[in-house]
Design a protein around this motif. Structure first.
Motif, short mmCIF file in Angstrom:
data_model
loop_
_atom_site.label_atom_id
_atom_site.label_comp_id
_atom_site.label_asym_id
_atom_site.label_seq_id
_atom_site.Cartn_x
_atom_site.Cartn_y
_atom_site.Cartn_z
N CYS A 9 0.84 -1.21 0.00
CA CYS A 9 0.00 0.00 0.00
C CYS A 9 0.86 1.25 0.00
CB CYS A 9 -0.94 0.01 1.20
SG CYS A 9 -2.32 -1.12 1.02
N GLN A 10 1.90 1.27 0.79
CA GLN A 10 2.78 2.44 0.82
C GLN A 10 3.39 2.69 -0.56
OE1 GLN A 10 5.55 1.66 4.00
NE2 GLN A 10 4.16 2.46 5.55
N GLN A 20 -5.64 0.98 1.53
CA GLN A 20 -5.40 0.68 2.93
C GLN A 20 -5.07 -0.80 3.05
OE1 GLN A 20 -5.46 2.79 5.61
NE2 GLN A 20 -5.74 4.44 4.12
N PRO A 21 -4.14 -1.16 3.93
CA PRO A 21 -3.85 -2.57 4.17
C PRO A 21 -4.96 -3.21 5.00
CG PRO A 21 -2.50 -1.21 5.59
CD PRO A 21 -3.27 -0.27 4.70
N PHE A 22 -5.42 -4.36 4.59
CA PHE A 22 -6.47 -5.07 5.33
C PHE A 22 -6.00 -5.44 6.73
CE2 PHE A 22 -8.88 -8.90 6.51
CZ PHE A 22 -10.16 -8.37 6.46
N GLY A 34 -4.29 -8.27 2.90
CA GLY A 34 -5.03 -7.97 1.68
C GLY A 34 -5.06 -6.47 1.48
N LEU A 35 -5.84 -6.03 0.53
CA LEU A 35 -5.94 -4.62 0.22
C LEU A 35 -7.38 -4.16 0.32
CD1 LEU A 35 -3.70 -4.54 -2.98
CD2 LEU A 35 -3.00 -4.09 -0.63
N ILE A 54 -0.06 -3.12 -8.73
CA ILE A 54 -0.24 -4.26 -7.82
C ILE A 54 0.56 -5.46 -8.32
CG2 ILE A 54 -1.92 -5.97 -6.98
CD1 ILE A 54 -3.97 -3.66 -6.88
N LYS A 55 0.56 -5.68 -9.61
CA LYS A 55 1.33 -6.79 -10.18
C LYS A 55 2.83 -6.62 -9.95
CE LYS A 55 -1.03 -8.69 -14.03
NZ LYS A 55 -1.18 -8.62 -15.50
#
Length: 56
Positions: A9-10, A20-22, A34-35, A54-55
């Motif tokens: 996320c950062q 945001q990180p899950f 997760g995201l 993301i990839k």
């Protein structure tokens, strides 16, 4: 040490996104990862850019 979802996320947020990180919302001993992504107003080009980030 950062969880993988926090670090991801950062990195992505440096490109103008607001993920945001899950794991931030998980209060277990071993947090799920997760995201949390809000894409309601995103156009196709923005989504494609996000997917490529993301990839990695």
């Amino acid at each position: 040490m950062l969880h993988g979802d926090v670090a991801l996320c950062q990195r992505i947020n440096q490109h103008g996104f607001k993920l945001q990180p899950f794991s931030r919302y998980c209060f277990l001993n071993e947090p799920e990862r997760g995201l949390v992504i809000g894409i309601a107003d995103a156009d196709e080009a923005t989504l494609l850019k996000l997917i490529s980030l993301i990839k990695g």
